[in-house]
Design a protein around this motif. Structure first.
Motif, PDB file in Angstrom:
ATOM      1  N   VAL A  61      -6.029   9.490   1.615  1.00  0.00           N
ATOM      2  CA  VAL A  61      -6.495   9.508   3.012  1.00  0.00           C
ATOM      3  C   VAL A  61      -6.711  10.949   3.475  1.00  0.00           C
ATOM      4  O   VAL A  61      -5.819  11.793   3.334  1.00  0.00           O
ATOM      5  CB  VAL A  61      -5.480   8.833   3.966  1.00  0.00           C
ATOM      6  CG1 VAL A  61      -6.083   8.693   5.365  1.00  0.00           C
ATOM      7  CG2 VAL A  61      -5.038   7.479   3.436  1.00  0.00           C
ATOM      8  N   SER A  88      -1.656  11.783   1.446  1.00  0.00           N
ATOM      9  CA  SER A  88      -2.422  12.740   2.240  1.00  0.00           C
ATOM     10  C   SER A  88      -1.892  14.151   2.037  1.00  0.00           C
ATOM     11  O   SER A  88      -0.697  14.360   1.811  1.00  0.00           O
ATOM     12  CB  SER A  88      -2.391  12.358   3.726  1.00  0.00           C
ATOM     13  OG  SER A  88      -3.508  12.901   4.398  1.00  0.00           O
ATOM     14  N   ASN A 126     -12.298   9.222   1.076  1.00  0.00           N
ATOM     15  CA  ASN A 126     -10.962   9.057   1.659  1.00  0.00           C
ATOM     16  C   ASN A 126     -10.938   8.885   3.175  1.00  0.00           C
ATOM     17  O   ASN A 126      -9.916   9.073   3.816  1.00  0.00           O
ATOM     18  CB  ASN A 126     -10.076  10.239   1.242  1.00  0.00           C
ATOM     19  CG  ASN A 126     -10.650  11.574   1.679  1.00  0.00           C
ATOM     20  OD1 ASN A 126     -11.500  11.643   2.560  1.00  0.00           O
ATOM     21  ND2 ASN A 126     -10.176  12.642   1.059  1.00  0.00           N
ATOM     22  N   LEU A 138      -5.142  10.051   8.796  1.00  0.00           N
ATOM     23  CA  LEU A 138      -3.928   9.412   8.275  1.00  0.00           C
ATOM     24  C   LEU A 138      -3.310   8.428   9.268  1.00  0.00           C
ATOM     25  O   LEU A 138      -2.978   7.295   8.905  1.00  0.00           O
ATOM     26  CB  LEU A 138      -2.894  10.477   7.885  1.00  0.00           C
ATOM     27  CG  LEU A 138      -1.565   9.931   7.362  1.00  0.00           C
ATOM     28  CD1 LEU A 138      -1.764   9.137   6.078  1.00  0.00           C
ATOM     29  CD2 LEU A 138      -0.564  11.065   7.126  1.00  0.00           C
ATOM     30  N   THR A 146      -3.104  10.671  -6.159  1.00  0.00           N
ATOM     31  CA  THR A 146      -3.495   9.254  -6.031  1.00  0.00           C
ATOM     32  C   THR A 146      -3.702   8.640  -7.411  1.00  0.00           C
ATOM     33  O   THR A 146      -3.229   7.526  -7.686  1.00  0.00           O
ATOM     34  CB  THR A 146      -4.768   9.134  -5.174  1.00  0.00           C
ATOM     35  OG1 THR A 146      -4.494   9.655  -3.865  1.00  0.00           O
ATOM     36  CG2 THR A 146      -5.230   7.694  -5.051  1.00  0.00           C
ATOM     37  N   PRO A 203       1.368   0.513   5.505  1.00  0.00           N
ATOM     38  CA  PRO A 203       1.789   0.871   4.145  1.00  0.00           C
ATOM     39  C   PRO A 203       3.293   0.729   3.925  1.00  0.00           C
ATOM     40  O   PRO A 203       4.083   0.871   4.854  1.00  0.00           O
ATOM     41  CB  PRO A 203       1.366   2.343   4.024  1.00  0.00           C
ATOM     42  CG  PRO A 203       1.394   2.846   5.437  1.00  0.00           C
ATOM     43  CD  PRO A 203       0.954   1.685   6.290  1.00  0.00           C
ATOM     44  N   ILE A 246       4.250   6.328   2.277  1.00  0.00           N
ATOM     45  CA  ILE A 246       3.256   7.369   2.561  1.00  0.00           C
ATOM     46  C   ILE A 246       3.732   8.660   1.910  1.00  0.00           C
ATOM     47  O   ILE A 246       4.866   9.083   2.128  1.00  0.00           O
ATOM     48  CB  ILE A 246       3.086   7.601   4.077  1.00  0.00           C
ATOM     49  CG1 ILE A 246       2.651   6.313   4.781  1.00  0.00           C
ATOM     50  CG2 ILE A 246       2.078   8.719   4.349  1.00  0.00           C
ATOM     51  CD1 ILE A 246       2.632   6.413   6.312  1.00  0.00           C
ATOM     52  N   THR A 261      -3.304  -0.295   7.686  1.00  0.00           N
ATOM     53  CA  THR A 261      -2.904  -0.812   6.368  1.00  0.00           C
ATOM     54  C   THR A 261      -1.422  -1.161   6.269  1.00  0.00           C
ATOM     55  O   THR A 261      -1.004  -1.741   5.265  1.00  0.00           O
ATOM     56  CB  THR A 261      -3.231   0.225   5.267  1.00  0.00           C
ATOM     57  OG1 THR A 261      -2.564   1.461   5.589  1.00  0.00           O
ATOM     58  CG2 THR A 261      -4.725   0.478   5.158  1.00  0.00           C
ATOM     59  N   CYS A 307       0.814  -1.225   0.000  1.00  0.00           N
ATOM     60  CA  CYS A 307       0.000   0.000   0.000  1.00  0.00           C
ATOM     61  C   CYS A 307       0.842   1.267   0.000  1.00  0.00           C
ATOM     62  O   CYS A 307       1.922   1.319   0.601  1.00  0.00           O
ATOM     63  CB  CYS A 307      -0.911   0.029   1.234  1.00  0.00           C
ATOM     64  SG  CYS A 307      -2.255  -1.174   1.159  1.00  0.00           S
ATOM     65  N   LEU A 318      -0.122   5.358   0.909  1.00  0.00           N
ATOM     66  CA  LEU A 318      -1.126   6.319   1.354  1.00  0.00           C
ATOM     67  C   LEU A 318      -0.721   7.702   0.857  1.00  0.00           C
ATOM     68  O   LEU A 318       0.459   8.049   0.846  1.00  0.00           O
ATOM     69  CB  LEU A 318      -1.230   6.345   2.884  1.00  0.00           C
ATOM     70  CG  LEU A 318      -1.413   5.001   3.602  1.00  0.00           C
ATOM     71  CD1 LEU A 318      -1.617   5.239   5.108  1.00  0.00           C
ATOM     72  CD2 LEU A 318      -2.577   4.217   3.017  1.00  0.00           C
TER      73      LEU A 318
END
Length: 412
Positions: free
Chosen positions: A115, A63, A93, A120, A72, A129, A132, A127, A59, A61
């Motif tokens: 997100v 933000s 989100n 966040l 994204t 991630p 990020i 998740t 993943c 993320l």
């Protein structure tokens, strides 16, 4: 991390099925995509569902206050070079919308997740991630968002010691302060046009010094880190000093900055800059933003601007005068009900453009334009505003719910 074993328990599978059924019923009733209500139902049935859905995904993320939906999309396009991607591409989100999106991506290798800034830390916990991306922090939704420094504090605490690679904008002092608690940060010189939320040092409260593109605190020595990636004109400079051309269908400097951050993220996943940037060209519009639609014999370009930083970037990409501009502002729950932010926007940048004003809060905006000595007309609705403009291009700039209203009216 990614694999093919089924991570879902019987309870989780039931939650996914129920969520999809509720979302489908919501869509059938004409109440939007249903992703949020479907996600809420699924999380009620299995509170750990988001973590379960993410455990087989690599993943990332994303933000920020501005640009997270577009970035994204750009990252998702880039990572498709390396495998199937699941993403909350429509911008739902918060945890319910994110859960709904991941539930639809059973064969995905990567999760690219936008997100909301306030969620966040929690989503990062769920998740786990690999990466990020933190783009910017600025004032937004004044009636309910904590001040930007408190958001930066939440990020800093929530990401402290995170195993994720943080890709962060070196030009935003609030983002740098938030990211500095993490052991593994890649700094990107993505630029920052709006500086009014970072005049004081987030670390000690001292006055920030800003010579040229640099910044530092004269009190405590907190300063801009040395970036390894940079936006330079129409190119992205990678850590080896190679310059890669940016070819986007999306307009403006802000989107080149989004592409630079996206290229740095893609590299974390092994996708080289040339491949990543070539794939980003596929993105033409993002949830209606930047779309050009024909309406009443005119070409309307739809532009979203939700807060002072967003309006400033948007003014920089509109066609020169005398292109007409329609401005629409609402102050519903999703926008934030406080419109005092209008006074932070420099509307003198619209001098020479014929301006029409619509939206729930058109009179608030009219007072602001009067003070900025702009020529404008207040109109009842989009139809009346368009009729006042000559045939050809019209730039239409709206905040969040006003933008959704526009899209519905023009059938976009």
């Amino acid at each position: 991390m990614a694999g093919n074993s089924d991570p879902l328990t019987p309870r989780a599978k039931l939650a996914v099925t129920a969520g999809k059924a509720v979302a489908a019923a919501s869509r059938a009733a004409g109440r939007g995509s249903g992703s949020v209500i479907g996600g809420r139902v699924a999380l009620k049935l299995d509170p750990d569902l988001l973590a379960r859905l993410a455990q087989n995904l690599d993943c990332v993320l994303v933000s920020a206050t501005n640009g997270k939906t577009t970035t994204t999309r750009l990252i998702a396009e880039a990572l498709r070079a390396a495998g199937p991607v699941v993403s909350n591409a429509l911008g739902a989100n918060m945890p319910a919308g994110i859960t709904s999106a991941l539930a639809g991506g059973s064969d995905a290798k990567f999760g690219v997740i936008e997100v909301d800034e306030k969620y966040l830390a929690g989503v990062a916990r769920d998740t786990d991630p690999k990466c990020i991306a933190l783009l910017n922090l600025s004032r937004d939704q004044l009636d309910r968002a904590a001040e930007t420094r408190m958001l930066a504090e939440n990020w800093r605490e929530g990401l402290a010691g995170s195993k994720a690679v943080i890709v962060a904008n070196a030009d935003d002092p609030l983002v740098v302060w938030a990211a500095s608690s993490s052991p593994n940060v890649i700094w990107v010189a993505a630029g920052q046009m709006w500086k009014d939320d970072a005049w004081s040092c987030p670390s000690c409260g001292g006055v920030m010094q800003r010579p040229g593109d640099d910044w530092f605190c004269g009190e405590c020595g907190f300063r801009r880190p040395t970036p390894s990636w940079a936006l330079s004109g129409d190119h992205v400079l990678d850590p080896h000093g190679s310059a890669w051309p940016i070819h986007l269908q999306l307009p403006g400097r802000a989107n080149k900055a989004n592409a630079a951050s996206s290229a740095a993220v893609a590299a974390v996943f092994g996708v080289p800059p040339q491949v990543a940037l070539e794939r980003m060209y596929q993105v033409q519009a993002v949830a209606g933003r930047y779309d050009i639609v024909q309406f009443q014999g005119r070409d309307l370009r739809l532009l979203l601007a939700k807060n002072p930083a967003g309006w400033l970037e948007t003014f920089s990409l509109i066609d020169p005068p005398p292109t007409p501009v329609i401005l629409s502002v609402n102050a519903r729950s999703a926008d934030g009900t406080d419109t005092s932010w209008l006074w932070d926007v420099d509307y003198t940048r619209l001098t020479g453009h014929p301006i029409c004003v619509i939206g729930d809060r058109k009179l608030d905006l009219a007072v602001r334009l009067e003070v900025a000595d702009q020529q404008f007309q207040v109109c009842e609705d989009l139809d009346q505003a368009v009729q006042l403009c000559p045939p050809g291009r019209i730039e239409v700039i709206a905040n969040y719910t006003a933008f959704q209203d526009l899209r519905r009216r023009v059938g976009n």
